[in-house]
Design an enzyme around this catalytic site. Structure first.
Site, PDB file in Angstrom:
ATOM      1  N   HIS A  48       3.189  -0.553  -6.672  1.00 38.13           N
ATOM      2  CA  HIS A  48       1.774  -0.595  -6.294  1.00 38.13           C
ATOM      3  C   HIS A  48       1.501   0.432  -5.206  1.00 38.13           C
ATOM      4  CE1 HIS A  48       3.721  -2.999  -3.191  1.00 38.13           C
ATOM      5  NE2 HIS A  48       2.688  -2.708  -2.414  1.00 38.13           N
ATOM      6  N   HIS A  51       1.380   5.919  -0.699  1.00 37.41           N
ATOM      7  CA  HIS A  51       2.644   6.048  -1.419  1.00 37.41           C
ATOM      8  C   HIS A  51       2.915   4.815  -2.257  1.00 37.41           C
ATOM      9  CE1 HIS A  51       3.610   3.618   2.077  1.00 37.41           C
ATOM     10  NE2 HIS A  51       4.622   3.137   1.366  1.00 37.41           N
TER      11      HIS A  51
END
Length: 171
Positions: free
Chosen positions: A117, A34
């Site tokens: 990220h 995620h």
């Protein structure tokens, strides 16, 4: 209860990330690959309802967008984390700013600057981090994913994360 807000990339991106996470991320089994939009935080029932209302409101005006992951990077020496970096962070930054407004405004200066990220390794010894980073930064990475929803997650008693509610980007 502990709640957090994330976006999940498409399956092919998750599969790529998981090929590394499986070996190098101790949280691999607790949460799918995620991108964190807002760090986890303890909320009361009233705070949770305020967050749900806020997310419903902002996602009604935010359009879906695409992300492009094009390299491996690290937060070393601050954190021993390896991650897939975004070529352009503007859309994720905008999502973060909208989510972290109103009732979800972060009350004190955040511990870290928001850097969108996808983590592929964490809590690595320095030697292993440097070896992996040295090898991975040489690889050509070209991954794209459409982001069309935001997920409000909660942490269960066994430490894993599960969706409380998902919000489609409808703008």
């Amino acid at each position: 209860m502990l709640y957090g807000i994330v976006v999940f990339p498409e399956k092919h991106v998750q599969d790529f990330a998981n090929s590394w996470r499986r070996r190098h991320d101790p949280h691999y089994s607790a949460i799918p690959a995620h991108l964190t939009v807002r760090e986890a935080e303890e909320w009361s029932d009233d705070e949770l309802q305020g967050a749900v209302n806020h997310l419903e409101q902002i996602t009604s005006v935010l359009p879906p967008f695409s992300i492009h992951l094009n390299r491996v990077s690290t937060f070393y020496p601050v954190n021993h984390v390896l991650y897939l970096a975004l070529q352009d962070t503007v859309s994720m930054q905008k999502l973060h700013e909208q989510v972290c407004s109103g009732p979800l405004t972060i009350p004190e200066p955040p511990k870290y600057v928001f850097t969108p990220h996808l983590t592929i390794g964490q809590e690595l010894p320095a030697d292993e981090l440097h070896d992996l980073y040295g090898n991975l930064r040489m690889q050509a990475i070209e991954l794209s994913s459409r982001i069309d929803r935001v997920h409000l997650l909660y942490q269960t008693d066994n430490g894993s994360w599960t969706a409380y509610q998902s919000f489609l980007l409808r703008g």
